[in-house]
Design a protein around this motif. Structure first.
Motif, PDB file in Angstrom:
ATOM      1  N   GLU A 246      25.469 112.870  46.605  1.00 12.93           N
ATOM      2  CA  GLU A 246      26.126 111.813  47.395  1.00 12.93           C
ATOM      3  C   GLU A 246      27.432 112.311  48.008  1.00 12.93           C
ATOM      4  O   GLU A 246      27.799 111.907  49.115  1.00 12.93           O
ATOM      5  CB  GLU A 246      26.396 110.579  46.525  1.00 12.93           C
ATOM      6  N   LEU A 247      28.152 113.168  47.297  1.00 11.80           N
ATOM      7  CA  LEU A 247      29.403 113.682  47.868  1.00 11.80           C
ATOM      8  C   LEU A 247      29.125 114.481  49.144  1.00 11.80           C
ATOM      9  O   LEU A 247      29.880 114.430  50.112  1.00 11.80           O
ATOM     10  CB  LEU A 247      30.132 114.561  46.839  1.00 11.80           C
ATOM     11  N   ILE A 248      28.002 115.210  49.136  1.00 12.96           N
ATOM     12  CA  ILE A 248      27.615 115.963  50.342  1.00 12.96           C
ATOM     13  C   ILE A 248      27.234 114.989  51.460  1.00 12.96           C
ATOM     14  O   ILE A 248      27.568 115.214  52.624  1.00 12.96           O
ATOM     15  CB  ILE A 248      26.444 116.936  50.029  1.00 12.96           C
ATOM     16  N   SER A 249      26.577 113.876  51.098  1.00 11.92           N
ATOM     17  CA  SER A 249      26.248 112.869  52.125  1.00 11.92           C
ATOM     18  C   SER A 249      27.528 112.378  52.796  1.00 11.92           C
ATOM     19  O   SER A 249      27.586 112.255  54.025  1.00 11.92           O
ATOM     20  CB  SER A 249      25.530 111.675  51.495  1.00 11.92           C
ATOM     21  N   ASP A 250      28.563 112.097  51.985  1.00 10.59           N
ATOM     22  CA  ASP A 250      29.834 111.643  52.562  1.00 10.59           C
ATOM     23  C   ASP A 250      30.445 112.724  53.434  1.00 10.59           C
ATOM     24  O   ASP A 250      30.985 112.446  54.511  1.00 10.59           O
ATOM     25  CB  ASP A 250      30.812 111.241  51.442  1.00 10.59           C
ATOM     26  N   TRP A 251      30.331 113.949  52.988  1.00  9.71           N
ATOM     27  CA  TRP A 251      30.893 115.069  53.763  1.00  9.71           C
ATOM     28  C   TRP A 251      30.177 115.165  55.111  1.00  9.71           C
ATOM     29  O   TRP A 251      30.797 115.368  56.157  1.00  9.71           O
ATOM     30  CB  TRP A 251      30.761 116.375  52.953  1.00  9.71           C
ATOM     31  N   GLU A 273      17.317 104.438  44.483  1.00  5.30           N
ATOM     32  CA  GLU A 273      18.041 104.527  45.759  1.00  5.30           C
ATOM     33  C   GLU A 273      19.531 104.430  45.464  1.00  5.30           C
ATOM     34  O   GLU A 273      19.967 103.524  44.741  1.00  5.30           O
ATOM     35  CB  GLU A 273      17.611 103.412  46.702  1.00  5.30           C
ATOM     36  N   THR A 274      20.311 105.366  45.968  1.00  7.48           N
ATOM     37  CA  THR A 274      21.759 105.324  45.741  1.00  7.48           C
ATOM     38  C   THR A 274      22.467 105.177  47.093  1.00  7.48           C
ATOM     39  O   THR A 274      21.857 105.373  48.148  1.00  7.48           O
ATOM     40  CB  THR A 274      22.267 106.623  45.075  1.00  7.48           C
ATOM     41  N   LYS A 275      23.756 104.853  47.002  1.00  7.51           N
ATOM     42  CA  LYS A 275      24.580 104.832  48.229  1.00  7.51           C
ATOM     43  C   LYS A 275      25.795 105.705  47.928  1.00  7.51           C
ATOM     44  O   LYS A 275      26.393 105.592  46.856  1.00  7.51           O
ATOM     45  CB  LYS A 275      25.065 103.407  48.525  1.00  7.51           C
ATOM     46  N   SER A 276      26.161 106.555  48.878  1.00  2.00           N
ATOM     47  CA  SER A 276      27.335 107.390  48.654  1.00  2.00           C
ATOM     48  C   SER A 276      28.588 106.503  48.692  1.00  2.00           C
ATOM     49  O   SER A 276      28.576 105.429  49.307  1.00  2.00           O
ATOM     50  CB  SER A 276      27.412 108.487  49.712  1.00  2.00           C
ATOM     51  N   ASN A 277      29.664 106.967  48.041  1.00  2.00           N
ATOM     52  CA  ASN A 277      30.857 106.133  47.872  1.00  2.00           C
ATOM     53  C   ASN A 277      31.489 105.694  49.176  1.00  2.00           C
ATOM     54  O   ASN A 277      31.793 104.523  49.359  1.00  2.00           O
ATOM     55  CB  ASN A 277      31.922 106.909  47.080  1.00  2.00           C
ATOM     56  N   LEU A 278      31.684 106.632  50.106  1.00  2.00           N
ATOM     57  CA  LEU A 278      32.475 106.322  51.301  1.00  2.00           C
ATOM     58  C   LEU A 278      31.624 105.824  52.459  1.00  2.00           C
ATOM     59  O   LEU A 278      31.815 104.738  52.961  1.00  2.00           O
ATOM     60  CB  LEU A 278      33.265 107.565  51.736  1.00  2.00           C
ATOM     61  N   SER A 279      30.631 106.627  52.854  1.00 10.01           N
ATOM     62  CA  SER A 279      29.840 106.260  54.037  1.00 10.01           C
ATOM     63  C   SER A 279      28.696 105.325  53.696  1.00 10.01           C
ATOM     64  O   SER A 279      28.017 104.834  54.598  1.00 10.01           O
ATOM     65  CB  SER A 279      29.289 107.524  54.714  1.00 10.01           C
ATOM     66  N   LYS A 280      28.478 105.103  52.393  1.00  4.53           N
ATOM     67  CA  LYS A 280      27.366 104.246  51.927  1.00  4.53           C
ATOM     68  C   LYS A 280      26.021 104.747  52.457  1.00  4.53           C
ATOM     69  O   LYS A 280      25.114 103.976  52.788  1.00  4.53           O
ATOM     70  CB  LYS A 280      27.567 102.766  52.368  1.00  4.53           C
TER      71      LYS A 280
END
Ligand code: SAM
Length: 461
Positions: A246-251, A273-280
């Motif tokens: 997920e951190l890479i998704s936000d990046w 199913e997860t959502k990344s912290n910042l960009s969801k």
């Protein structure tokens, strides 16, 4: 075997969605890893047709048309159809890539797809089975010794719309906006495969996870420019760590250039199913305590902007084509006679599907190509010395005599031993086992030459 998972590892996952400490530990101590295969639809329509696998077949992998679980793990090496490219032995969770491709890629137009981190070829063979024959797959591996196994697996798969390259991710900067889709199955800390490779547990550390996370960002940054506006980026790992997923998704979304895309949740079957912290951004996590498969993470992104369907590229060097008369000789080896252009490549001839020809020339002038289309072999005085690549290809016409053999002779051939067969003809012939070609032989007076590639021969007894 009792698999001891380090506390630092378990603690690092404590806040990660879907992580259920007790069940996770139990799945790593009690359950054996699952064995699964994925059929090559171009060579094997029905898994039961493979007599070696038939008694082992279990249920289907829910998220793949081609995936099957097996009841045990046989020695695949002893199944001649394994060497014929009838199927690929692949971990089930990672077959979810099929859903990402089916749901997120545009339909009915030829696509150019890059599989950036491709060896040994699990994702590439899968992508090839999903895309149309008019689409082009570039299957790349940066580490030189690993390109050989990738080339072997792609050759066995028998498709003509794949180019295998051996390049660093940053080399793809030379191909701005070339690809409609880039798949990055990134090198990672590998925790998702601890059950299959218990020795990997000792190599795990928080430091290694952070190192992998940095490397994943570098790889993505290097390759993003090669994706068209409007193109699709698919990112996956076999790690459970947030820093690699997920951190890479936000990046990826940080620059504002990409937005995360969902993959239909109605097909989740225990997938989290997860959502990344910042960009969801949505991501999909696979845990062995929740489904039949190992640890895996996948996420899909769309690059902003409109795709330019008429994207043109300049071919600088004139291709070295074969003469008209040679073309006629070579075309006779294919079912669709006018489908291929023929290119000289060192001493060999490459057959490249005509609709992909310019794209392949463009790749050739920018990348280090290990294999492109079908390497037909050498043309010497108007006679083709046919290659292994050609006879394993699904595009080949039935122009060479077949020699049908039993399992023992098939295995002797694959061990590159001397083989003994009664044949009423002489010359180049295809050795076939239960309807699938295994390779090429030359029948001479009193002996048979075995042309199975030495590097690929079966080594065990
Ligand atoms: N996609 C493959 C499959 O399904 O069979 C598995 C790929 S594996 C997870 C990651 C691959 O990335 C390895 O083949 C590894 O050699 C390659 N790799 C390692 N370092 C890399 C780097 N710096 N840039 C790109 N690829 C790298």
């Amino acid at each position: 075997m009792q698999l001891e998972l380090p506390y630092s590892f378990l603690n690092s996952l404590q806040t990660v969605k879907g992580f259920d400490r007790n069940n996770f530990i139990e799945a790593h101590t009690l359950n054996k890893p699952v064995t699964s295969i994925r059929l090559n639809p171009a060579k094997l329509k029905n898994a039961k047709d493979d007599s070696f696998l038939a008694s082992l077949l279990d249920e289907k992998v829910p998220w793949s048309k081609y995936g099957y679980y097996l009841k045990g793990r046989p020695s695949f090496t002893l199944d001649p159809w394994f060497h014929a490219g009838a199927y690929y032995v692949q971990e089930a969770s990672s077959m979810f890539l099929e859903q990402a491709l089916e749901q997120c890629l545009p339909k009915n137009i030829p696509l150019r797809i890059l599989d950036l981190c491709a060896a040994p070829g699990g994702k590439s063979t899968h992508i090839q089975s999903v895309i149309s024959p008019e689409s082009l797959l570039v299957s790349n591996e940066v580490i030189k010794p690993r390109v050989n196994i990738l080339t072997e697996n792609i050759t066995k798969w028998g498709a003509c719309n794949v180019v295998v390259t051996n390049n660093d991710p940053k080399d793809f900067n030379r191909l701005p906006h070339f690809f409609d889709c880039i798949v990055v199955d990134a090198p990672c800390s590998g925790s998702g495969l601890f059950r299959k490779d218990p020795d990997a547990v000792t190599g795990w550390s928080l430091q290694a996870v952070n190192h992998c996370s940095q490397r994943q960002q570098r790889i993505l940054a290097d390759v993003m420019g090669a994706l068209k506006p409007g193109g699709i980026l698919i990112y996956s790992t076999c790690s459970y760590s947030y820093e690699e997923n997920e951190l890479i998704s936000d990046w990826i979304c940080e620059s504002g250039e990409f937005t995360g895309m969902p993959v239909n949740p109605s097909q989740l079957n225990g997938i989290i199913e997860t959502k990344s912290n910042l960009s969801k951004s949505p991501g999909y996590r696979f845990y062995p305590d929740k489904l039949k498969g190992e640890g895996f993470y996948i996420s899909v992104f769309k690059k902003k902007g409109e795709a330019n369907l008429l994207h043109e590229f300049k071919i600088k060097n004139k291709p070295e084509l074969v003469s008209k008369s040679a073309q006629q000789i070579l075309a006779a080896y294919f079912t669709h006679k006018n489908y291929f252009n023929f290119l000289k490549w060192q001493d060999d001839i490459l057959a490249i599907p005509a609709p992909l020809f310019n794209a392949v020339l463009y790749l050739q002038q920018n990348l280090y190509i290990k294999k492109a289309g079908i390497n037909m072999g050498q043309l010497i005085r108007d006679q083709l010395i046919p290659s292994h690549d050609l006879v394993l290809s699904k595009a080949m016409a039935p122009v060479l005599p077949l020699v049908k053999v039993n399992e023992q002779t098939a295995l002797d051939f694959l061990r590159k031993k001397e083989i003994h067969i009664e044949a009423s003809h002489k010359g180049w012939s295809i050795l076939q086992y239960k309807g699938l070609p295994l390779g090429i032989i030359k029948i001479l007076q009193g002996r048979i030459n075995n042309y199975y590639p030495a590097a690929w021969r079966i080594l065990n007894k």
